[in-house]
Every structure is written in C-alpha cells, then in structure tokens.
Design an enzyme around this catalytic site. Structure first.
Site, PDB file in Angstrom:
ATOM      1  N   LYS A 160       0.835  -1.211   0.000  1.00 46.37           N
ATOM      2  CA  LYS A 160       0.000   0.000   0.000  1.00 46.37           C
ATOM      3  C   LYS A 160       0.866   1.257   0.000  1.00 46.37           C
ATOM      4  CE  LYS A 160      -2.755  -0.818   3.676  1.00 46.37           C
ATOM      5  NZ  LYS A 160      -3.911  -0.597   4.567  1.00 46.37           N
ATOM      6  N   LYS A 188       2.747   2.269   2.277  1.00 47.08           N
ATOM      7  CA  LYS A 188       2.625   2.941   3.579  1.00 47.08           C
ATOM      8  C   LYS A 188       3.797   2.508   4.452  1.00 47.08           C
ATOM      9  CE  LYS A 188      -2.095   4.315   4.422  1.00 47.08           C
ATOM     10  NZ  LYS A 188      -3.101   4.478   5.477  1.00 47.08           N
TER      11      LYS A 188
END
Ligand code: C2G
Length: 137
Positions: free
Chosen positions: A44, A46
C-alpha cells in the site's frame, strides 16, 4: 448477533480512527478489525511508525474492538466475510465504491471520514515542528 468488519492500517492511532471504530461497532454487536500487516503496508506504499504488533496492541485495547485479525492482502475480504459470518462491512468514505463487490456477501457501508485529522497530517505537523526547533526532545 450482528457481526461487523472493517480493515485498515491504524498507524499513529488517532480520534479519526476511534470515530470510525465507534460507529462501526454501533452497526452491530461484534466488531472485527482486519489490521494491515507490515508486509501488506509495503504494497500500500505505507511506511508505518508502529509495527504490526504495536498497532495490534493499541487496537486490542479499544473497547469497541472485539477481535483483531491480520490483513495480509487485498483478496482476503470475501473469505473473511464468509468465515466470520459478517453482516456489515464498514469503511471510511475515502474508500467509497471500492468495495461494492462485497455487496454479494454482506451489507457494505461507507461512513464519513473525520475530515481534519490523518496519520499523514500528524507526521507532517511533527516534522515541521521539529525542523523549526519547536518540538521538545
Ligand atoms: N479514517 C477516518 N477518518 C480519518 C482517518 C481514517 O474515518 N480522519 C478511517 C479510514 O477511512 C479507514 C480507517 O479509518 O476506514 C483506517 O484508516 P487507515 O488506517 O488509513 O486505513 P487505510 O490505509 O485506508 O487501509 O483494505 C482496506 C485498507 O486496509 C484500508
């Protein structure tokens, strides 16, 4: 018993997350949170401040949360919904429409995000505060 599920990273846990979890729990009687693993977060894009186990500890301490499971891929949601006999899938409305395919298995609800707070905003604020010397070490 009405069973609710939601998914997320929940890094630097803040009141926007709590608002979401509180409203998700209000949809039913039992709330499961699919917590993004560190490996899944890399997909993601992240980078978390807290590790999975640290984020898990925080989530398990929240009274609205009944069970935390690992979210390790995008594709696990249908199996999770079947396995845990989920009635409601709940996400913030930044995901509106993205999970409508789950309507074949349970009710899908998108709740308004808490607008003024985000993990990214917290990181930026702290970075700026530290760069101009106003954060106490
Ligand atoms: N959220 C919110 N208000 C905020 C911030 C977040 O309501 N101010 C909600 C998001 O909409 C999401 C949940 O809190 O439903 C968790 O947010 P994140 O940790 O940012 O999760 P995300 O990275 O969106 O991952 O498969 C789904 C993904 O794992 C969701």
């Amino acid at each position: 018993m009405k069973r609710v599920i939601t998914y997320g990273t929940f890094d630097l846990l803040h009141y926007g997350h709590i608002n979401l979890l509180q409203r998700a729990k209000q949809m039913g009687d039992y709330l499961i949170v699919g917590l993004s693993t560190d490996r899944f977060n890399t997909t993601k894009n992240k980078r978390c401040y807290f590790t999975y186990s640290q984020r898990n500890k925080l989530l398990e301490s929240i009274r609205y949360v009944d069970l935390v499971i690992a979210e390790d891929c995008w594709e696990q949601k249908i199996e999770d919904i079947k396995y845990y006999r989920i009635d409601f899938f709940v996400m913030g409305d930044d995901w509106k429409g993205k999970f409508d395919f789950l309507r074949d298995y349970c009710k899908v609800i998108y709740l308004p995000r808490t607008p003024e707070i985000s993990t990214t905003a917290i990181k930026i604020h702290l970075r700026n505060a530290c760069s101009n010397g106003s954060c106490s070490k």
